[in-house]
Design an enzyme around this catalytic site. Structure first.
Site, mmCIF file in Angstrom:
data_model
loop_
_atom_site.group_PDB
_atom_site.id
_atom_site.type_symbol
_atom_site.label_atom_id
_atom_site.label_comp_id
_atom_site.label_asym_id
_atom_site.label_seq_id
_atom_site.Cartn_x
_atom_site.Cartn_y
_atom_site.Cartn_z
ATOM 1 N N GLY A 17 0.848 -1.204 0.000
ATOM 2 C CA GLY A 17 0.000 0.000 0.000
ATOM 3 C C GLY A 17 0.876 1.243 0.000
ATOM 4 N N ASP A 21 -2.697 6.445 1.397
ATOM 5 C CA ASP A 21 -2.774 7.599 2.275
ATOM 6 C C ASP A 21 -1.853 7.496 3.504
ATOM 7 O OD1 ASP A 21 -4.152 10.040 2.927
ATOM 8 O OD2 ASP A 21 -5.024 8.891 4.604
ATOM 9 N N ARG A 24 1.772 7.941 2.543
ATOM 10 C CA ARG A 24 2.068 9.332 2.184
ATOM 11 C C ARG A 24 2.084 10.244 3.415
ATOM 12 N NH1 ARG A 24 -0.827 13.806 1.045
ATOM 13 N NH2 ARG A 24 -2.747 12.687 1.523
ATOM 14 N N ARG A 51 -0.382 -2.564 -6.396
ATOM 15 C CA ARG A 51 -0.723 -3.351 -7.578
ATOM 16 C C ARG A 51 -0.228 -2.712 -8.881
ATOM 17 N NH1 ARG A 51 -6.066 -5.027 -9.888
ATOM 18 N NH2 ARG A 51 -6.852 -3.211 -8.796
ATOM 19 N N HIS A 180 -1.153 3.657 17.158
ATOM 20 C CA HIS A 180 -0.193 4.766 17.165
ATOM 21 C C HIS A 180 -0.289 5.617 18.435
ATOM 22 C CE1 HIS A 180 -3.515 7.171 15.528
ATOM 23 N NE2 HIS A 180 -2.833 8.255 15.838
ATOM 24 N N LYS A 184 2.819 7.826 21.189
ATOM 25 C CA LYS A 184 2.826 9.272 21.473
ATOM 26 C C LYS A 184 3.680 9.550 22.708
ATOM 27 C CE LYS A 184 -1.615 10.272 19.321
ATOM 28 N NZ LYS A 184 -1.573 11.356 18.355
ATOM 29 N N GLU A 218 -11.786 15.434 18.489
ATOM 30 C CA GLU A 218 -11.238 15.911 17.209
ATOM 31 C C GLU A 218 -12.153 16.993 16.663
ATOM 32 O OE1 GLU A 218 -9.166 12.699 14.754
ATOM 33 O OE2 GLU A 218 -10.972 11.718 15.471
ATOM 34 N N ASP A 237 -13.576 2.747 15.959
ATOM 35 C CA ASP A 237 -12.447 3.504 15.407
ATOM 36 C C ASP A 237 -11.501 4.014 16.490
ATOM 37 O OD1 ASP A 237 -11.142 4.761 13.130
ATOM 38 O OD2 ASP A 237 -11.880 6.683 13.899
ATOM 39 N N HIS A 242 -7.399 2.870 20.751
ATOM 40 C CA HIS A 242 -6.665 3.952 21.399
ATOM 41 C C HIS A 242 -7.114 4.212 22.844
ATOM 42 C CE1 HIS A 242 -5.406 4.436 17.364
ATOM 43 N NE2 HIS A 242 -6.340 5.268 16.959
HETATM 44 C C1 BG6 Z 1 -7.104 6.947 13.788
HETATM 45 C C2 BG6 Z 1 -8.567 6.982 13.487
HETATM 46 O O1 BG6 Z 1 -6.750 5.693 14.321
HETATM 47 O O2 BG6 Z 1 -6.778 7.957 14.733
HETATM 48 C C3 BG6 Z 1 -8.960 8.351 12.957
HETATM 49 O O3 BG6 Z 1 -8.887 5.991 12.519
HETATM 50 C C4 BG6 Z 1 -8.519 9.435 13.904
HETATM 51 O O4 BG6 Z 1 -10.375 8.435 12.724
HETATM 52 C C5 BG6 Z 1 -7.045 9.270 14.275
HETATM 53 O O5 BG6 Z 1 -8.722 10.696 13.275
HETATM 54 C C6 BG6 Z 1 -6.645 10.241 15.368
HETATM 55 O O6 BG6 Z 1 -5.258 10.201 15.543
HETATM 56 P P1 BG6 Z 1 -4.462 11.466 16.100
HETATM 57 O O7 BG6 Z 1 -3.069 10.977 16.248
HETATM 58 O O8 BG6 Z 1 -4.632 12.553 15.079
HETATM 59 O O9 BG6 Z 1 -5.113 11.820 17.388
#
Ligand code: BG6
Length: 491
Positions: A17, A21, A24, A51, A180, A184, A218, A237, A242
């Site tokens: 991939g 996105d 990138r 691909r 992720h 942090k 967010e 999500d 998280h």
């Molecule tokens: C992603 C979610 O795992 O984390 C997104 O799929 C979300 O929807 C993002 O916007 C938020 O990450 P961060 O690091 O910007 O708080």
């Protein structure tokens, strides 16, 4: 202050991939930053695959553009840029057929003794076919690792399927399920705060802590991902991964060491101790919301359904939950969790609210005595604040004030905080799984989330509307205020 950098072992990273996105926005910029910092050995290679056929030159041009859009890398050191681009090659590989795989095998042949990282930056439906072909083409060496991006499934059953497919080819010690948030800086600091100070651990329990709040707010909407988002929603999500990971780090027992399994064993115990939320109690413990048109960042923004281009959807773009942990340390201490899109501002933080003092020796002129609060802010302005009562300075008798002891990391240390992906990719190369989720953890998180999803589905209630640019539906405020507490928005 200069951060210490230790060069990692030689490695090849194969990004599936590679023109997508994630590559990138996150992966290529993160790899570049590590090169810039001197952490990449001279012969490390980045092998992009997807691909469609693409000459190496075009992949390098794509990467150069990607670096242009990343934060903080506009003024690029040209020599490092040239070195970085030189590491990039591209091989067209079809995940769903054998096409291109012999070429990938040939490219990897020259680096057989190096660490080999397969990064699956693709949709979850491709995890199984890609892993199967990595296995079938004999690409797994002793030093091979695979990075699995979320979502790992959309419920327990599908997560188990993904884990089984990956597990047929890679040993668990070679599987790096990325979250992720664990990369942090402030999340790391939470562990330092708890386990490198004698001050907090003795009061880190239900005798001293009144409740905990975890907010991941967010201001953006679905940001061009409405198609995916509508199949997920805020609970899958953000909460399943998280937010539950943050909750685990706050609530876990001190691990015996920072070894991957020592930490993950403790997190797993927390997940298993979460009190169930199901059809019998979901109405008291959860609130779902969906944004309508409103204003964000000063401008008018459309509602979720308009972004989706559909007249109906019961997907939640906001969720608030009162979670409870049934163990000796935390019984009776609610963990209020909330997350949403298009909220009033972008802020992620953990608030540990201590109990009020048992008895005041001050008279009424001193003013109210607010309970202590420890606020761990993940973003923006990463840092930790400990709210204390002090005497109002100067003459005028004993008047008290609630003030924060403020540790704003950027201003105190003056170092650039690396993006979470920088740290996590280098941890994969080093083979350190501490900040990655183990199979049983992911499955335990789904075991808690699934009954909430089932209860919502069975209830046929719709998410409550909220105006974009606000803090979510009023029911989320009622969720905490019913208990005589309030969301902390002033930290
Ligand atoms: C992603 C979610 O795992 O984390 C997104 O799929 C979300 O929807 C993002 O916007 C938020 O990450 P961060 O690091 O910007 O708080």
């Amino acid at each position: 202050m200069v951060a210490r950098v230790v060069t990692v072992e030689p490695f090849d990273i194969v990004v599936f991939g590679a023109t997508g996105d994630l590559a990138r926005r996150k992966l290529l910029p993160a790899l570049f930053e590590r090169d810039l910092a001197g952490q990449m050995p001279d012969d490390a290679r980045i092998i992009g695959t997807s691909r469609r056929p693409l000459p190496d030159e075009d992949f390098r041009a794509f990467a150069r553009d990607a670096l242009g859009v990343a934060d903080g890398v506009e003024d690029v050191d040209q020599a490092v840029l040239a070195r970085f681009l030189n590491r990039l090659t591209y091989v067209a590989v079809d995940a769903l057929s054998d096409e291109g795989w012999p070429d990938l095998a040939a490219t990897l042949k020259v680096g057989e003794d190096r660490v080999r990282v397969f990064y699956l930056a693709v949709g979850p439906d491709l995890f199984d076919p890609i892993c199967a072909r990595i296995g079938a083409f004999g690409l797994v060496t002793d030093l091979s690792r695979v990075v699995v991006e979320k979502p790992v499934g959309k419920d327990l059953a599908s997560a188990q399927k993904v884990n089984a497919a990956v597990g047929r080819v890679f040993r668990e010690e070679a599987v790096f399920r990325i979250d992720h948030y664990l990369g942090k800086e402030t999340v790391q600091n939470l562990m330092a705060l708890r386990f490198a100070n004698a001050l907090f651990e003795p009061v880190w329990n239900n005798a001293h802590i009144d409740h905990v709040q975890i907010t991941v707010a967010e201001s953006i909407g679905t940001a061009g991902r409405a198609g995916y988002y509508d199949t997920a929603g805020a609970l899958r999500d953000m909460v399943q991964n998280h937010i539950l990971q943050l909750l685990c780090l706050v609530a876990m027992e001190p691990p015996v060491s920072l070894d991957a399994d020592a930490v993950r064993d403790e997190k797993l115990k927390v997940l298993k101790a979460l009190e169930p939320i199901n059809e019998s109690n979901f109405a008291q413990m959860t609130v779902r919301g969906q944004y309508r048109a409103g204003a964000s960042a000063g401008g008018a923004v459309p509602g979720y359904l308009e972004e989706l281009g559909s007249g109906e959807s019961s997907t939640e773009t906001f969720v608030a939950i009162k979670a409870e942990i049934g163990n000796w340390r935390w019984s009776g201490v609610p963990f209020y969790l909330r997350t949403g899109k298009r909220l009033a501002s972008r802020v992620s933080e953990i608030v540990v609210a201590f109990r009020p003092i048992p008895h005041s020796v001050f008279d009424d002129h001193a003013g109210p005595i607010m309970p202590n609060r420890l606020v761990i802010r993940l973003q923006p302005d990463e840092g930790v604040k400990l709210w204390l009562m002090i005497k109002d300075p100067g003459p005028g008798g004993m008047r008290l004030q609630h003030v924060p002891l403020d540790m704003s990391f950027a201003s105190v240390f003056g170092v650039r905080n690396p993006d979470a992906y920088e740290r996590l990719i280098m941890d994969v190369v080093r083979g350190n799984q501490t900040l990655f989720m183990r199979r049983d953890e992911v499955e335990a998180a789904w075991r808690w989330v699934d009954p909430i999803l089932d209860a919502w589905r069975a209830s046929r209630d719709q998410p409550k509307p909220y105006t974009a640019g606000t803090w979510g539906p009023s029911a989320a405020i009622a969720l905490i205020e019913r208990d005589g507490r309030t969301w902390t928005d002033d930290a």
